[in-house]
Scaffold this active site. Structure first.
Site, PDB file in Angstrom:
ATOM      1  CB  SER A 262     -14.920 -14.703 -35.855  1.00  0.00           C
ATOM      2  OG  SER A 262     -16.277 -13.976 -35.854  1.00  0.00           O
ATOM      3  CE  LYS A 263     -19.212 -20.380 -30.855  1.00  0.00           C
ATOM      4  NZ  LYS A 263     -20.537 -20.534 -31.253  1.00  0.00           N
ATOM      5  NE  ARG A 264     -18.117 -12.226 -31.367  1.00  0.00           N
ATOM      6  CZ  ARG A 264     -17.054 -11.591 -31.308  1.00  0.00           C
ATOM      7  NH1 ARG A 264     -17.120 -10.383 -31.918  1.00  0.00           N
ATOM      8  NH2 ARG A 264     -15.982 -11.688 -30.870  1.00  0.00           N
ATOM      9  N   GLY A 266     -20.633 -16.979 -38.029  1.00  0.00           N
ATOM     10  CA  GLY A 266     -21.589 -18.073 -38.045  1.00  0.00           C
ATOM     11  C   GLY A 266     -22.696 -18.051 -37.201  1.00  0.00           C
ATOM     12  CG  ASP A 267     -22.684 -18.066 -33.198  1.00  0.00           C
ATOM     13  OD1 ASP A 267     -22.814 -19.153 -33.655  1.00  0.00           O
ATOM     14  OD2 ASP A 267     -21.857 -17.634 -31.999  1.00  0.00           O
TER      15      ASP A 267
END
Ligand code: GLU
Length: 504
Positions: A262-264, A266-267
């Site tokens: 998920s994008k999270r 990556g963050d």
């Protein structure tokens, strides 16, 4: 099934930036199309107007341009099967919805959202299907005149697909084999909504795949649950002979392998999940992209190609052409592929090594300029050549290479303590004299003369080189000494040496 020309499509919905998993899907479609001399089609699936995000379509097009994935037909390109944007194909879908209604394979339903919610609250696990449709307000339960009256009175309705229960539906998947699902678990999916006069994803997707003569549907695993419905729709239209072959690609998993990427992630871990930087038009939030983070498109392609497939050898570095010839859809894995972003940086490092210095130089030149340095293209390439082996990204060159362009203003304390001996100043003075007397300043001439002098004086090579490095670099790093001095030239070399002798 008869052999037919390979035609594949990548069909994103413009609901935001393209996720890196979508890029992988497009890449596999591309590799497959090119391998078979087929066509690659770019279709925009924008029938859900509530989820439309401005700029998303342009973003997707720009992403593929950067990555070097080119399409043969589609939005922004044209072709014989257009229009390729679904919102421009409304009339086509209406005709096919009517065809299903006329054949009794679909029906009109008037249940309001409130009625459906009430039903769901009253009946646990309620599903609109063969068991329940008889209790609902639809064209199967209401008299014909009532149906006509409701419509002419302007009541909103949907068209639902009438699924016959109790039948095994087979999805023939190139990667997963025969996937069998019983039709009883499927619900009567909405195919069309009167409110916006638009079809849903399922109907538009099938009609377009058929009309655009798509031979293979290669898409993410998240679409596998829709596939039995799609098979039934093909059959309801009588198109089973031209039904595409399916291939549902493995999920991309979190770096630790647990769950979907998920994008999270990556963050949290500091890597992009989008090809290009994305500026969210609503929230203003900026999400990082592979391009802006300094990845080379070739590295991203190579990295993604191996997430879910491998050539079956030890070869990890594959050019687009090699990928096209070696890719094998049937050998894609069924299980998810762990998104090892550290491996992504390794690929970038390898591609930096493979790329000509002259090609990398402009990027480094721009960084030099930002830092107020005017360097010739030759100087820029030369530094890239000397130093690129040490970095994964061109932007990492600046802190490592600053000293080539800026003389040290201070000297690293630890290095001074360790490398600057009582006799170092004297040795550097002798070295400076020696260098200025050389007939030329080539690396070879310097090296021969310096070695001879060190031998005659019985100095230690390490002592001399370490001290010399300190004078030119200000600390203990950098490439070979003669590479540094040659780059700086005699005058700058002497200037830095004299300054250090004075200061230290
Ligand atoms: N519009 C769908 C998407 O956003 C397409 C799925 C498919 O390939 O059938 O991915």
């Amino acid at each position: 099934m008869t052999e037919r020309p390979v035609r594949v499509r990548f069909a994103p919905s413009p609901t935001g930036p393209l996720h890196i998993g979508g890029v992988r899907t497009a890449l596999y479609n591309y590799l497959f199309a090119r391998q078979h001399g087929g066509k690659m089609i770019f279709r925009i699936e924008d029938t859900d107007s509530t989820r439309f995000v401005p700029g998303a379509e342009e973003y997707i097009i720009e992403s593929f341009r950067w990555l070097g994935i080119d399409f043969d037909e589609g939005v922004g390109i044209g072709g014989d099967f257009g229009p390729y944007r679904q919102s421009e194909r409304r009339d086509i879908y209406k005709k096919y919805v009517q065809q299903l209604l006329d054949a009794g394979k679909a029906y009109i339903a008037f249940d309001t959202p409130e009625e459906l919610t009430a039903k769901r609250e009253a009946v646990p696990n309620f599903q609109y299907d063969a068991h329940t449709r008889g209790e609902m307000r639809n064209s199967l339960t209401l008299p014909q005149e009532e149906v006509e009256r409701l419509i002419s009175d302007g009541n909103q309705y949907v068209v639902r697909f009438k699924i016959e229960p109790g039948e095994d539906v087979h999805v023939n998947d190139i990667i997963r084999g025969d996937v069998k699902v019983n039709s009883s678990i499927l619900d009567d999916k909405v195919l069309f909504k009167s409110a916006d006069q638009l079809p849903t994803y399922h109907l538009a997707n099938i009609v377009d795949d058929h009309l655009m003569e798509i031979s293979h549907v290669i898409r993410g695993e998240e679409w596998l649950p829709s596939a039995p419905l799609h098979v039934l729709l093909y059959r309801a239209f009588g198109w089973e002979d031209t039904m595409p072959a399916f291939a549902h690609l493995p999920l991309l998993l979190k770096p630790d392998g647990k769950g979907k990427l998920s994008k999270r992630d990556g963050d949290r871990l500091g890597f992009p999940v989008f090809p290009l930087e994305w500026h969210d038009p609503k929230s203003g939030e900026v999400s990082s992209g592979y391009r802006e983070s300094g990845y080379m498109p070739e590295a991203v392609i190579n990295f993604l190609a191996l997430l879910g497939w491998n050539p079956g050898t030890d070869q990890e570095l594959l050019s687009m052409d090699e990928l096209i010839s070696q890719f094998d859809l049937a050998k894609c894995s069924k299980s998810g592929a762990r998104f090892d972003y550290v491996k992504g940086t390794w690929f970038n490092h390898e591609y930096i090594l493979k790329t000509d210095d002259e090609k990398l130089a402009p990027q480094f030149g721009a960084i030099l300029k930002e830092n107020g340095i005017e360097a010739t293209p030759e100087q820029t390439s030369e530094v890239v050549r000397m130093m690129k082996g040490r970095v994964s990204f061109v932007k990492e060159l600046w802190p490592l290479c600053k000293f080539f362009f800026v003389a040290p203003t201070e000297y690293d304390e630890k290095t001074v303590r360790k490398r600057w001996k009582d006799y170092s100043a004297q040795q550097m003075r002798e070295l400076a004299d020696l260098l200025s007397a050389l007939p030329d300043f080539s690396m070879e001439t310097q090296e021969a003369a310096v070695n001879k002098w060190i031998e005659e004086k019985d100095y230690k090579l390490g002592d001399v080189m370490n001290a010399w490095r300190l004078t030119l670099v200000g600390e203990g790093k950098g490439p070979h000494m003669y590479e540094i001095s040659s780059f700086l030239g005699l005058d700058e070399t002497l200037r830095r040496m004299r300054k250090a002798i004075e200061v230290l």
